[in-house]
Design a protein around this motif. Structure first.
Motif, PDB file in Angstrom:
ATOM      1  N   THR A 110      29.306  18.138 -23.568  1.00 44.72           N
ATOM      2  CA  THR A 110      29.025  17.684 -22.211  1.00 44.72           C
ATOM      3  C   THR A 110      27.695  16.944 -22.158  1.00 44.72           C
ATOM      4  O   THR A 110      26.683  17.434 -22.675  1.00 44.72           O
ATOM      5  CB  THR A 110      28.963  18.880 -21.234  1.00 44.72           C
ATOM      6  N   VAL A 111      27.707  15.765 -21.547  1.00 46.69           N
ATOM      7  CA  VAL A 111      26.468  15.022 -21.297  1.00 46.69           C
ATOM      8  C   VAL A 111      25.903  15.540 -19.980  1.00 46.69           C
ATOM      9  O   VAL A 111      26.564  15.499 -18.940  1.00 46.69           O
ATOM     10  CB  VAL A 111      26.718  13.511 -21.229  1.00 46.69           C
ATOM     11  N   VAL A 112      24.658  16.041 -20.012  1.00 44.85           N
ATOM     12  CA  VAL A 112      24.069  16.745 -18.875  1.00 44.85           C
ATOM     13  C   VAL A 112      23.048  15.862 -18.163  1.00 44.85           C
ATOM     14  O   VAL A 112      22.224  15.198 -18.800  1.00 44.85           O
ATOM     15  CB  VAL A 112      23.376  18.043 -19.352  1.00 44.85           C
ATOM     16  N   ASP A 113      23.119  15.856 -16.845  1.00 47.87           N
ATOM     17  CA  ASP A 113      22.130  15.129 -16.056  1.00 47.87           C
ATOM     18  C   ASP A 113      20.775  15.834 -16.141  1.00 47.87           C
ATOM     19  O   ASP A 113      20.692  17.064 -16.212  1.00 47.87           O
ATOM     20  CB  ASP A 113      22.555  15.066 -14.589  1.00 47.87           C
ATOM     21  N   GLY A 114      19.719  15.050 -16.119  1.00 49.63           N
ATOM     22  CA  GLY A 114      18.370  15.619 -16.190  1.00 49.63           C
ATOM     23  C   GLY A 114      17.363  14.584 -15.749  1.00 49.63           C
ATOM     24  O   GLY A 114      17.707  13.629 -15.032  1.00 49.63           O
ATOM     25  N   PRO A 115      16.117  14.725 -16.176  1.00 57.02           N
ATOM     26  CA  PRO A 115      15.108  13.718 -15.842  1.00 57.02           C
ATOM     27  C   PRO A 115      15.553  12.337 -16.332  1.00 57.02           C
ATOM     28  O   PRO A 115      16.224  12.215 -17.361  1.00 57.02           O
ATOM     29  CB  PRO A 115      13.862  14.204 -16.600  1.00 57.02           C
ATOM     30  N   GLU A 116      15.169  11.311 -15.610  1.00 57.94           N
ATOM     31  CA  GLU A 116      15.612   9.955 -15.927  1.00 57.94           C
ATOM     32  C   GLU A 116      15.222   9.529 -17.336  1.00 57.94           C
ATOM     33  O   GLU A 116      15.959   8.778 -17.986  1.00 57.94           O
ATOM     34  CB  GLU A 116      15.018   8.976 -14.905  1.00 57.94           C
ATOM     35  N   GLU A 117      14.104  10.050 -17.822  1.00 55.41           N
ATOM     36  CA  GLU A 117      13.620   9.616 -19.132  1.00 55.41           C
ATOM     37  C   GLU A 117      14.254  10.400 -20.283  1.00 55.41           C
ATOM     38  O   GLU A 117      13.965  10.136 -21.454  1.00 55.41           O
ATOM     39  CB  GLU A 117      12.095   9.746 -19.205  1.00 55.41           C
TER      40      GLU A 117
END
Length: 388
Positions: free
Chosen positions: A175-182
């Motif tokens: 799973t690709v997880v959302d997080g900080p933009e950087e």
């Protein structure tokens, strides 16, 4: 941070051709030759205390899960074993030789974990999962690798691989997880399995994630951080070496690797929109086969189950979410029967296996027969398939 001066004597070789004009992928080789010299030690049987066989299936979701035979070959190619040792390793992990030789096949997920466990004991190398990941070769995992290779960037490659992961495994979840933009994070988990086999499988899976990113970009990408649910090992210098970071944590809630987003939006050297479209169509066809009749649906399920022991109509009916009587009635309406369809599936399965099975016992097991006499009767019905 990683020492590239490794002893690479013979690299794994995988060959394939993606034909855009004919819209097909052909010629994937399975002759893996792997990298490091290893010391072999005797492997105990399942009753021995040397390898704890019970650690594999203790955690079970109650759902049947499977891994592509490509993953079993990946484990068997993790060290330079000769043919006899490879076969021994497969047999002790309940992975039949005929299944390894099949062009495409699915193996119960516990067998894949068992392979890792037995291999680690055989070669006495606790880093064998990481070493295997470091030696991963593009295309080794078939369709999912080609989806990644043809994507514009590693980030997009991971996203599309997540969608089609069941083409390779129904036990691993990526799973690709959302997080900080950087930052960009990839989580890896298993639906079934625990113990040492699970630890090694997770190490290999997360290691392959960074190896693939480095391969397609041509850059020495390093992780920001890596986390594992497993307990901390006595030594973890190999973890730091492979992932290029000192931030390697154990006893975490999830298994994950975090990258700098800037690294994963670098252009892929193998990006190819035309090939990507071809591979996506192939992936859709494999994951969503056209099976509109009950006869076709039963055939698909039978091919998935053959090789795992005797099959019966009640089990197949449950898998098709119907009753035995309803399934038999629907087959009758389509001009066939359970026996006819089971025979058809067995013949198709045997054709797929070719001459890879060494004995009638293996043939009987692969066809779901309880004894070899049934094999003799089957060969009388299909004389063109009888092995010499």
């Amino acid at each position: 941070m990683r020492d590239r001066a490794r002893d690479l004597t013979r690299l794994p070789v995988w060959h394939c051709t993606i034909d855009a004009k004919k819209q097909k992928i052909t010629g994937l080789s399975d002759d893996i030759i792997i990298l490091r010299e290893v010391k072999l030690v005797p492997v105990p049987d399942r009753k021995s205390t040397g390898v704890v066989a019970g650690t594999i299936a203790n955690k079970n979701s109650g759902m049947e899960t499977f891994d592509s035979v490509l993953m079993s070959r990946f484990v068997l190619g993790a060290v330079p074993l000769d043919y006899s040792h490879r076969r021994s390793l497969a047999e002790q992990s309940d992975v039949p030789g005929w299944r390894l030789d099949a062009a495409s096949s699915m193996v119960p997920a516990d067998r894949y974990l068992r392979l890792w466990e037995v291999l680690e004991h055989m070669v006495e190398n606790s880093a064998v999962g990481l070493d295997a990941a470091d030696s991963h070769v593009a295309g080794q995992f078939g369709l999912t690798d080609y989806l990644f290779l043809t994507a514009p960037t590693p980030a997009e490659g991971f996203a599309v691989t997540e969608q089609y992961m069941t083409a390779l495994t129904t036990n691993h979840v990526v799973t690709v997880v959302d997080g900080p933009e950087e930052e960009l994070t990839v989580d890896v988990s298993l639906i079934n399995g625990e113990g040492r086999g699970r630890d090694l499988a997770i190490q290999a899976a997360i290691g392959v994630v960074i190896t693939k990113a480095r391969h397609v970009t041509g850059h020495e990408i390093n992780a920001v951080s890596v986390r594992f649910q497993q307990e901390s090992p006595p030594r973890y210098s190999r973890f730091r070496e492979l992932f290029g970071t000192d931030r390697v944590d154990f006893g975490a809630v999830t298994n994950r690797i975090t990258f700098r987003t800037a690294d994963l939006i670098l252009p892929s050297r193998s990006a190819d929109p035309m090939m990507a479209a071809v591979v996506l169509r192939d992936a859709d066809a494999k994951l969503h086969p056209v099976a509109v009749t009950w006869r076709d649906r039963l055939h698909v399920e039978l091919l998935r189950l053959l090789g795992e022991g005797p099959v019966n109509v009640d089990h197949l009916a449950r898998r098709l979410l119907t009753s035995r009587r309803s399934l038999q009635r629907r087959l009758s309406e389509e001009g066939t029967s359970w026996r006819n369809e089971l025979d058809r599936a067995r013949k198709a399965h045997l054709q797929t296996m070719g001459g890879s099975m060494a004995s009638k016992y293996e043939v009987a097991r692969s066809l779901g027969y309880s004894d070899v006499r049934s094999v003799d009767r089957a060969y009388r019905r299909w004389p063109s398939l009888e092995c010499g």
